[in-house]
Design an enzyme around this catalytic site. Structure first.
Site, PDB file in Angstrom:
ATOM      1  N   HIS A 501       0.817  -1.214   0.000  1.00  0.00           N
ATOM      2  CA  HIS A 501       0.000   0.000   0.000  1.00  0.00           C
ATOM      3  C   HIS A 501       0.848   1.260   0.000  1.00  0.00           C
ATOM      4  O   HIS A 501       1.286   1.726   1.054  1.00  0.00           O
ATOM      5  CB  HIS A 501      -0.952  -0.027   1.199  1.00  0.00           C
ATOM      6  CG  HIS A 501      -1.783  -1.271   1.222  1.00  0.00           C
ATOM      7  ND1 HIS A 501      -2.169  -1.913   2.362  1.00  0.00           N
ATOM      8  CD2 HIS A 501      -2.297  -2.007   0.191  1.00  0.00           C
ATOM      9  CE1 HIS A 501      -2.886  -2.981   2.061  1.00  0.00           C
ATOM     10  NE2 HIS A 501      -2.969  -3.065   0.746  1.00  0.00           N
TER      11      HIS A 501
HETATM   12  C1  LIG Z   1      -0.974  -8.374  -3.877  1.00  0.00           C
HETATM   13  C2  LIG Z   1      -1.767  -7.130  -3.630  1.00  0.00           C
HETATM   14  C3  LIG Z   1      -2.843  -7.171  -2.757  1.00  0.00           C
HETATM   15  C4  LIG Z   1      -3.602  -6.019  -2.532  1.00  0.00           C
HETATM   16  N1  LIG Z   1      -4.677  -6.111  -1.700  1.00  0.00           N
HETATM   17  C5  LIG Z   1      -5.416  -4.988  -1.452  1.00  0.00           C
HETATM   18  C6  LIG Z   1      -6.552  -5.057  -0.600  1.00  0.00           C
HETATM   19  O1  LIG Z   1      -6.892  -6.091  -0.048  1.00  0.00           O
HETATM   20  N2  LIG Z   1      -7.253  -3.914  -0.386  1.00  0.00           N
HETATM   21  C7  LIG Z   1      -6.897  -2.732  -0.958  1.00  0.00           C
HETATM   22  O2  LIG Z   1      -7.561  -1.715  -0.700  1.00  0.00           O
HETATM   23  N3  LIG Z   1      -5.840  -2.653  -1.798  1.00  0.00           N
HETATM   24  C8  LIG Z   1      -5.096  -3.756  -2.053  1.00  0.00           C
HETATM   25  N4  LIG Z   1      -4.030  -3.687  -2.892  1.00  0.00           N
HETATM   26  C9  LIG Z   1      -3.751  -2.408  -3.544  1.00  0.00           C
HETATM   27  C10 LIG Z   1      -4.653  -2.236  -4.761  1.00  0.00           C
HETATM   28  O3  LIG Z   1      -4.445  -3.290  -5.640  1.00  0.00           O
HETATM   29  C11 LIG Z   1      -4.360  -0.894  -5.402  1.00  0.00           C
HETATM   30  O4  LIG Z   1      -4.629   0.128  -4.449  1.00  0.00           O
HETATM   31  C12 LIG Z   1      -5.212  -0.606  -6.613  1.00  0.00           C
HETATM   32  O5  LIG Z   1      -5.318  -1.713  -7.461  1.00  0.00           O
HETATM   33  C13 LIG Z   1      -4.614   0.580  -7.348  1.00  0.00           C
HETATM   34  O6  LIG Z   1      -5.432   0.923  -8.428  1.00  0.00           O
HETATM   35  P1  LIG Z   1      -4.905   1.951  -9.519  1.00  0.00           P
HETATM   36  O7  LIG Z   1      -5.929   1.996 -10.585  1.00  0.00           O
HETATM   37  O8  LIG Z   1      -4.510   3.224  -8.867  1.00  0.00           O
HETATM   38  O9  LIG Z   1      -3.542   1.332 -10.047  1.00  0.00           O
HETATM   39  P2  LIG Z   1      -3.262  -0.068 -10.778  1.00  0.00           P
HETATM   40  O10 LIG Z   1      -4.254  -1.074 -10.421  1.00  0.00           O
HETATM   41  O11 LIG Z   1      -1.830  -0.377 -10.549  1.00  0.00           O
HETATM   42  O12 LIG Z   1      -3.502   0.285 -12.309  1.00  0.00           O
HETATM   43  C14 LIG Z   1      -2.615   1.093 -13.011  1.00  0.00           C
HETATM   44  C15 LIG Z   1      -2.563   0.605 -14.435  1.00  0.00           C
HETATM   45  O13 LIG Z   1      -1.778   1.519 -15.183  1.00  0.00           O
HETATM   46  C16 LIG Z   1      -0.964   0.810 -16.087  1.00  0.00           C
HETATM   47  N5  LIG Z   1       0.182   1.656 -16.413  1.00  0.00           N
HETATM   48  C17 LIG Z   1       1.188   2.036 -15.587  1.00  0.00           C
HETATM   49  N6  LIG Z   1       2.044   2.834 -16.233  1.00  0.00           N
HETATM   50  C18 LIG Z   1       1.575   2.979 -17.496  1.00  0.00           C
HETATM   51  C19 LIG Z   1       2.026   3.683 -18.635  1.00  0.00           C
HETATM   52  N7  LIG Z   1       3.141   4.422 -18.596  1.00  0.00           N
HETATM   53  N8  LIG Z   1       1.305   3.603 -19.769  1.00  0.00           N
HETATM   54  C20 LIG Z   1       0.150   2.860 -19.831  1.00  0.00           C
HETATM   55  N9  LIG Z   1      -0.297   2.159 -18.781  1.00  0.00           N
HETATM   56  C21 LIG Z   1       0.385   2.227 -17.616  1.00  0.00           C
HETATM   57  C22 LIG Z   1      -0.598  -0.454 -15.332  1.00  0.00           C
HETATM   58  O14 LIG Z   1      -0.204  -1.491 -16.208  1.00  0.00           O
HETATM   59  C23 LIG Z   1      -1.897  -0.753 -14.590  1.00  0.00           C
HETATM   60  O15 LIG Z   1      -2.734  -1.614 -15.304  1.00  0.00           O
HETATM   61  C24 LIG Z   1      -3.255  -4.806  -3.156  1.00  0.00           C
HETATM   62  C25 LIG Z   1      -2.174  -4.762  -4.028  1.00  0.00           C
HETATM   63  C26 LIG Z   1      -1.431  -5.899  -4.268  1.00  0.00           C
HETATM   64  C27 LIG Z   1      -0.276  -5.809  -5.189  1.00  0.00           C
END
Ligand SMILES: Cc1cc2nc3c(=O)[nH]c(=O)nc-3n(C[C@H](O)[C@H](O)[C@H](O)COP(=O)(O)OP(=O)(O)OC[C@H]3O[C@@H](n4cnc5c(N)ncnc54)[C@H](O)[C@@H]3O)c2cc1C
Ligand code: SF4
Length: 571
Positions: A501
């Site tokens: 996180h």
């Molecule tokens: C193993 C694990 C368990 C977790 N468990 C929990 C939980 O139980 N509860 C909770 O609240 N949170 C949990 N989290 C955290 C949660 O997954 C994240 O907070 C959330 O998924 C973030 O969402 P996001 O859309 O901000 O980013 P992401 O889900 O990381 O999405 C970002 C996307 O952008 C893409 N990207 C990045 N850079 C570029 C670029 N330059 N060009 C094009 N595309 C790009 C990536 O490929 C990705 O698909 C966990 C995380 C992990 C790793």
């Protein structure tokens, strides 16, 4: 030379929870969106019979490819940062759904206290409780203002759970009831009730029952299959952007989703973005995608990196304590724990779900008095049952050799007879913990990597010391035969720590001097750029971040629509 494409209203960079929600909300409102995602497309059928621990957990098939892009880390400014070559912590998502495909699904709201942490701390304990090097600040909006967005997120994802009174008013109960309690959860429940606490089942995005959401998306109930954290869900029971918001956006016919498209720069004239530059990772071709609005949803690390690599916003400088991009990076503290071993009790620890667990609210936020403590905020103390796996789990009592016959026999003896009382604690921002560009290392496309300067602070270490006493008391009440309590927070190690996180770096607020985005996550320095995700959190709570970043994504979507109608700064 990049091929210039026709201009579009909105380009979204990254298709995880933040990008998926923004894309769904805008396309439902009839606004065409180009979604650029560096990874591949994904769907539930990809995970059929995919209970392969080696492939998904240890070889990290769903994660960012570290040979192409990683971060560098150093514990403090005197050290040289080195690239993270193996995942230990920060297992960053990649592909449609992002980390929302392989997350656990523990889905909290932050506390009313979180959003007004500075004012409430000053009021109760006097100014300067933590000292000037901990730049805590209010978020610029209150829990009551966030509540409708939390409600929308929970209904979309079908979150299961129980209401906890001290966590702030809810306009509705959770859309689905709590998950089942396993024997070890019941042991925690009984012990904590004996000690006068009020345990509750964790809020979960693993559906406790079949559910249809307001968008008409139907999903089945969780099977407690135990291959959840680090895995995609073969039943669609885990809320994942790829089975909730992204199909809704696709169905509108307004989402042009381009996978294998890696955005390398946000093109801008210093005050406005004009579009983005991206590389087709299959062909190597470069494209310029002009847009009226650029929405950056590429996770905490790439949100910061893209802004810095594009010269957008003022980079943070720890020496002069000025600038905002990269500021207030925060993590969490999970070291306070008591591992318990039982001589004559066995549990079925190989069943479970990513968000299955039980917790007490008495040591979170300001639910206890901090007058004589050298930290603020607190930790959730809990027992979870994600489902153990044979390669990862060989837990033995302290003092057992790390290999050989004794290790093997102890590991077999306790394989179904151990579980920890553990904790997840809040981490406050610190002046010398931040993100910037690495001066040496570059990614596969020649762009500087993100450099993290981070170590646990005195605040974090004090919190671990205090919370570990509480985990020990609970373990004693449970009545384990051996209790190994850890009360020390060691220095941060990028290859060993396990919390995923990350927050901060593009924080929200009401003052452009101390924040990068306003409460719609619109940049102060470029009003047609919205930077959405946990990068906006001014500090890290003890709770998992996705409920809050999901809620903020709904608010940002409203802001983007207003910006397209009216233009200018939204506040
Ligand atoms: C193993 C694990 C368990 C977790 N468990 C929990 C939980 O139980 N509860 C909770 O609240 N949170 C949990 N989290 C955290 C949660 O997954 C994240 O907070 C959330 O998924 C973030 O969402 P996001 O859309 O901000 O980013 P992401 O889900 O990381 O999405 C970002 C996307 O952008 C893409 N990207 C990045 N850079 C570029 C670029 N330059 N060009 C094009 N595309 C790009 C990536 O490929 C990705 O698909 C966990 C995380 C992990 C790793
Ligand atoms: S534990 Fe439940 S939600 Fe998680 S992957 Fe298995 S069935 Fe899906």
């Amino acid at each position: 030379m990049a091929t210039k494409l026709p201009k579009v209203p909105v380009v979204v960079v990254g298709m995880g929870w933040a990008g998926g929600i923004v894309s769904a909300e805008l396309t439902k409102a009839g606004i065409p969106v180009v979604g650029l995602e560096r990874g591949k497309d994904r769907k539930t059928s990809d995970y059929l019979m995919a209970h392969d621990e080696l492939r998904y957990q240890h070889r990290e098939e769903l994660m960012q490819d570290l040979s192409k892009e990683t971060i560098t880390h150093r514990n403090n400014e005197k050290m040289r940062a080195l690239p993270m070559r193996d995942y230990g912590t920060f297992i960053v998502g990649d592909g449609v759904g992002g980390a929302g495909s392989h997350w656990n699904g523990q889905t909290y709201r932050f506390l009313p206290y979180d959003f007004e942490i500075k004012s409430m701390t000053d009021e109760k304990y006097g100014p300067g409780k933590l000292g000037a090097d901990y730049p805590i600040q209010d978020w610029g909006l209150t829990y009551d203002e966030m509540e409708p967005y939390y409600d929308t997120f929970e209904k979309m994802a079908g979150i299961s759970g129980e209401t906890v009174e001290s966590y702030g008013k809810r306009s509705n109960p959770y859309p689905t009831g709590p998950m089942l309690k396993t024997p070890i959860m019941k042991m925690f429940e009984e012990a904590t009730k004996n000690l006068g606490y009020t345990p509750y089942v964790l809020p979960s995005a693993n559906l406790s029952e079949a559910y249809e959401n307001p968008d008409g998306i139907s999903r089945g109930a969780c099977q407690y299959c135990a291959f959840c954290e680090n895995f995609g869900c073969e039943y669609g029971a885990k809320a994942d952007p790829a089975v909730t918001v992204i199909p809704v956006a696709k169905d509108t016919g307004q989402l042009d989703l381009r996978t294998h498209s890696n955005v390398t720069e946000i093109l801008n004239d210093g005050t406005k973005a004009t579009g983005v530059l991206y590389i087709d990772m299959i062909t190597g071709e470069e494209f310029e995608q002009p847009a009226e609005v650029v929405v950056v949803t590429s996770y905490v690390f790439n949100n910061v990196r893209l802004l810095l690599n594009s010269g957008l916003g003022k980079p943070y400088d720890s020496k002069s304590n000025t600038g905002v991009i990269g500021k207030n990076y925060a993590y969490q503290v999970s070291s306070a724990s008591s591992m318990m071993f039982f001589e004559d009790q066995e549990f079925n620890l190989y069943g479970g779900a990513g968000a299955l667990g039980i917790e007490i609210p008495e040591y979170v936020g300001d639910n206890f008095d901090h007058s004589d403590l050298k930290f603020i905020h607190g930790a959730g103390i809990r027992v979870t049952q994600y489902g153990n796996r044979p390669i990862a789990n060989n837990v033995v009592p302290k003092g057992t050799p790390a290999w050989g016959a004794e290790f093997k026999s102890q590991s077999i003896k306790y394989s179904n007879s151990f579980f920890p009382v553990k904790s997840q604690g809040a981490s406050m921002p610190y002046r010398y913990n931040y993100l910037d560009l690495d001066p040496t290392y570059k990614d596969a496309y020649g762009k500087p990597l993100l450099r993290m300067t981070f170590d646990y602070t005195e605040h974090d270490r004090e919190l671990v010391k205090y919370i570990s006493q509480k985990t020990h008391e609970i373990a004693e009440e449970i009545g384990a035969d051996i209790i190994d309590t850890n009360d020390t927070q060691n220095d941060f190690n990028v290859n060993k720590d396990t919390n995923t996180h990350n927050t901060g770096g593009v924080i929200m607020g009401t003052d452009p001097e101390t924040s990068a985005v306003n409460t719609y996550l619109q940049m102060w320095d470029a009003d047609n750029v919205f930077v959405v995700g946990a990068s906006a959190f001014p500090h890290n709570s003890s709770f998992n971040p996705t409920g809050t970043l999901g809620a903020l994504s709904y608010r940002a979507s409203e802001g983007i629509q207003r910006y397209l109608d009216e233009g200018g700064s939204l506040v």
